[in-house]
Write a protein that holds these residues in place. Structure first.
Motif, PDB file in Angstrom:
ATOM      1  N   UNK A 157      13.091  -8.153 -13.837  1.00 22.88           N
ATOM      2  CA  UNK A 157      13.777  -7.654 -15.025  1.00 22.88           C
ATOM      3  C   UNK A 157      12.827  -7.440 -16.199  1.00 22.88           C
ATOM      4  N   UNK A 158      13.248  -6.671 -17.206  1.00 17.32           N
ATOM      5  CA  UNK A 158      12.423  -6.468 -18.408  1.00 17.32           C
ATOM      6  C   UNK A 158      12.143  -7.761 -19.163  1.00 17.32           C
ATOM      7  N   UNK A 159      12.989  -8.785 -18.975  1.00 21.55           N
ATOM      8  CA  UNK A 159      12.760 -10.062 -19.655  1.00 21.55           C
ATOM      9  C   UNK A 159      11.452 -10.712 -19.223  1.00 21.55           C
ATOM     10  N   UNK A 160      10.940 -10.324 -18.065  1.00 22.58           N
ATOM     11  CA  UNK A 160       9.697 -10.906 -17.550  1.00 22.58           C
ATOM     12  C   UNK A 160       8.497 -10.001 -17.834  1.00 22.58           C
ATOM     13  N   UNK A 161       8.553  -9.229 -18.909  1.00 21.63           N
ATOM     14  CA  UNK A 161       7.517  -8.238 -19.187  1.00 21.63           C
ATOM     15  C   UNK A 161       6.134  -8.848 -19.385  1.00 21.63           C
ATOM     16  N   UNK A 162       6.055 -10.131 -19.746  1.00 19.66           N
ATOM     17  CA  UNK A 162       4.746 -10.773 -19.941  1.00 19.66           C
ATOM     18  C   UNK A 162       4.391 -11.697 -18.784  1.00 19.66           C
ATOM     19  N   UNK A 163       5.128 -11.593 -17.693  1.00 18.29           N
ATOM     20  CA  UNK A 163       4.885 -12.439 -16.523  1.00 18.29           C
ATOM     21  C   UNK A 163       4.212 -11.602 -15.453  1.00 18.29           C
ATOM     22  N   UNK A 164       2.952 -11.895 -15.170  1.00 20.67           N
ATOM     23  CA  UNK A 164       2.192 -11.151 -14.170  1.00 20.67           C
ATOM     24  C   UNK A 164       1.173 -12.090 -13.539  1.00 20.67           C
TER      25      UNK A 164
ATOM     26  N   UNK B 188      -1.197  -4.128 -12.311  1.00 20.09           N
ATOM     27  CA  UNK B 188      -0.930  -4.021 -13.752  1.00 20.09           C
ATOM     28  C   UNK B 188      -1.692  -2.862 -14.374  1.00 20.09           C
ATOM     29  N   UNK B 189      -2.740  -2.391 -13.718  1.00 18.27           N
ATOM     30  CA  UNK B 189      -3.432  -1.196 -14.192  1.00 18.27           C
ATOM     31  C   UNK B 189      -2.529   0.029 -14.122  1.00 18.27           C
ATOM     32  N   UNK B 190      -1.474  -0.072 -13.302  1.00 19.63           N
ATOM     33  CA  UNK B 190      -0.495   1.014 -13.187  1.00 19.63           C
ATOM     34  C   UNK B 190       0.814   0.658 -13.900  1.00 19.63           C
ATOM     35  N   UNK B 191       0.819  -0.466 -14.597  1.00 17.57           N
ATOM     36  CA  UNK B 191       2.028  -0.894 -15.287  1.00 17.57           C
ATOM     37  C   UNK B 191       3.023  -1.584 -14.383  1.00 17.57           C
ATOM     38  N   UNK B 192       2.582  -1.997 -13.194  1.00 22.30           N
ATOM     39  CA  UNK B 192       3.457  -2.671 -12.220  1.00 22.30           C
ATOM     40  C   UNK B 192       3.095  -4.144 -12.193  1.00 22.30           C
ATOM     41  N   UNK B 193       4.075  -4.995 -12.455  1.00 26.42           N
ATOM     42  CA  UNK B 193       3.856  -6.436 -12.444  1.00 26.42           C
ATOM     43  C   UNK B 193       4.008  -6.980 -11.024  1.00 26.42           C
TER      44      UNK B 193
ATOM     45  N   UNK C 187       0.829  -1.195   0.000  1.00 22.62           N
ATOM     46  CA  UNK C 187       0.000   0.000   0.000  1.00 22.62           C
ATOM     47  C   UNK C 187       0.870   1.254   0.000  1.00 22.62           C
ATOM     48  N   UNK C 188       1.941   1.243   0.773  1.00 17.71           N
ATOM     49  CA  UNK C 188       2.822   2.403   0.844  1.00 17.71           C
ATOM     50  C   UNK C 188       3.664   2.566  -0.413  1.00 17.71           C
ATOM     51  N   UNK C 189       4.043   1.441  -1.040  1.00 14.92           N
ATOM     52  CA  UNK C 189       4.987   1.496  -2.154  1.00 14.92           C
ATOM     53  C   UNK C 189       4.324   1.623  -3.519  1.00 14.92           C
ATOM     54  N   UNK C 190       3.148   1.054  -3.690  1.00  9.17           N
ATOM     55  CA  UNK C 190       2.576   0.919  -5.027  1.00  9.17           C
ATOM     56  C   UNK C 190       2.381   2.262  -5.720  1.00  9.17           C
ATOM     57  N   UNK C 191       2.012   3.274  -4.973  1.00 14.83           N
ATOM     58  CA  UNK C 191       1.762   4.575  -5.606  1.00 14.83           C
ATOM     59  C   UNK C 191       3.048   5.256  -6.064  1.00 14.83           C
ATOM     60  N   UNK C 192       4.204   4.734  -5.609  1.00 13.97           N
ATOM     61  CA  UNK C 192       5.484   5.331  -5.989  1.00 13.97           C
ATOM     62  C   UNK C 192       6.223   4.521  -7.056  1.00 13.97           C
ATOM     63  N   UNK C 193       5.887   3.259  -7.217  1.00 11.83           N
ATOM     64  CA  UNK C 193       6.589   2.420  -8.190  1.00 11.83           C
ATOM     65  C   UNK C 193       6.112   2.789  -9.594  1.00 11.83           C
ATOM     66  N   UNK C 194       7.034   3.124 -10.496  1.00 12.98           N
ATOM     67  CA  UNK C 194       6.626   3.570 -11.825  1.00 12.98           C
ATOM     68  C   UNK C 194       6.236   2.399 -12.727  1.00 12.98           C
ATOM     69  N   UNK C 195       5.548   2.688 -13.831  1.00 12.22           N
ATOM     70  CA  UNK C 195       5.280   1.629 -14.814  1.00 12.22           C
ATOM     71  C   UNK C 195       6.588   0.934 -15.217  1.00 12.22           C
ATOM     72  N   UNK C 196       6.541  -0.388 -15.297  1.00 16.26           N
ATOM     73  CA  UNK C 196       7.748  -1.166 -15.537  1.00 16.26           C
ATOM     74  C   UNK C 196       8.356  -1.707 -14.261  1.00 16.26           C
ATOM     75  N   UNK C 197       7.846  -1.226 -13.129  1.00 11.44           N
ATOM     76  CA  UNK C 197       8.329  -1.713 -11.841  1.00 11.44           C
ATOM     77  C   UNK C 197       7.715  -3.050 -11.485  1.00 11.44           C
ATOM     78  N   UNK C 198       8.093  -3.546 -10.322  1.00  9.78           N
ATOM     79  CA  UNK C 198       7.715  -4.909  -9.973  1.00  9.78           C
ATOM     80  C   UNK C 198       7.559  -5.077  -8.471  1.00  9.78           C
ATOM     81  N   UNK C 199       6.582  -5.895  -8.073  1.00 14.66           N
ATOM     82  CA  UNK C 199       6.442  -6.357  -6.691  1.00 14.66           C
ATOM     83  C   UNK C 199       6.523  -7.877  -6.715  1.00 14.66           C
TER      84      UNK C 199
END
Length: 294
Positions: free
Chosen positions: A274-281, A219-224, A170-182
């Motif tokens: 990593x970017x290699x996992x761009x389709x892994x969500x 993923x609605x924010x571009x975060x996998x 909850x604290x981190x998601x609003x700061x992680x940019x698109x392309x980021x990951x949890x």
């Protein structure tokens, strides 16, 4: 005799029998025999996380240290949390610094919402951004039977192992940019629970469920958002939390006949960040030595 250079995965790392080696919770790396391998001599980075900032909970030892080391060698600055193992935390910090990256160790009890929120704030203030959150820290303890579980330990297990994941995300998601990951660490215990680890196993099942629901929002924010489900791993939690007579044969019930070393988990966390996992969500990767298939 274990051949550390063998390509045969059965013999690459130490096998049971291990010595009985009781420790107080949460355990100390330096008191373990054999010493865990976090990839200190083996992990080679390829700049897959160059310029990123990662926050790894429970980064002082075990899987968390292996992740922190690998991320640093992949070019990321690494903030990490720990409970009270100051010596182990300093070792992780030095490994990150030796990789040429910035390190930020933070001591906290993550059963506290306020502490979790403050960790994210400090990471952002010190590093200016946050790209990767790895929820890894957990509390584990064995009990002979359900009646032996004290109310306060039941509450602490759930506060630490699942409520903290909500707090950090909850604290981190609003700061992680698109392309980021949890990335959330669940466990084989979520799918094949042990009778003596009921509270821990229940929280790990909750983490798996939470990972899937959070993935749909993230993923609605571009975060996998993904999870990793380790099997038996040789970390300080083992001599500190499982029955002493179970330690010698720990991990023998896998297809490989041994537990994993933390270094064997780190590449999965690197891939998922990593970017290699761009389709892994919304995926949960099992790294169990075959346990999920037995």
């Amino acid at each position: 005799m274990t051949d550390q250079t063998s390509e045969d995965p059965r013999y690459r790392y130490p096998q049971p029998d291990f010595a009985e080696q009781p420790q107080p919770i949460p355990g100390r790396e330096r008191e373990m025999t054999p010493q865990p391998d976090h990839g200190e001599e083996s992990y080679v980075g390829n700049n897959r996380l160059k310029g990123k900032v990662a926050l790894v909970t429970g980064g002082d030892s075990g899987i968390g240290r292996a992740i922190a080391l690998a991320y640093a060698r992949e070019g990321a600055d690494v903030a990490f949390t720990y409970l009270d193992e100051d010596v182990d935390a300093r070792t992780t910090e030095q490994l990150i610094l030796n990789a040429g990256q910035r390190a930020l160790p933070m001591k906290l009890d993550q059963s506290s919402r306020k502490a979790c929120d403050e960790v994210v704030d400090v990471c952002l203030s010190q590093f200016g951004r946050l790209d990767i959150l790895v929820n890894n820290a957990a509390f584990q303890k064995s009990y002979e039977q359900l009646e032996d579980i004290p109310d306060e330990e039941l509450t602490y297990t759930f506060s630490t192992n699942i409520e903290a994941f909500f707090y950090f995300c909850r604290a981190a998601l609003r700061h992680i940019p698109p392309g980021g990951s949890i990335i959330n660490t669940t466990s084989i215990q979520a799918f094949a629970p042990s009778i003596h680890l009921a509270p821990y196993a229940a929280t790990k099942a909750a983490i798996a469920n939470f990972t899937l629901s959070l993935a749909a929002e993230g993923i609605k924010r571009g975060v996998r958002v993904n999870g990793v489900a380790p099997g038996p791993v040789w970390t300080p939690l083992i001599p500190a939390t499982i029955p002493e007579d179970k330690v010698p044969q720990f991990g023998a019930n896998t297809l490989l006949g041994r537990p994993a070393q933390p270094a064997e988990l780190a590449p999965t966390y690197v891939f998922l960040a990593s970017p290699e996992a761009s389709y892994v969500v919304g995926e949960i990767y099992g790294v169990t030595g075959g346990r999920m298939h037995i």
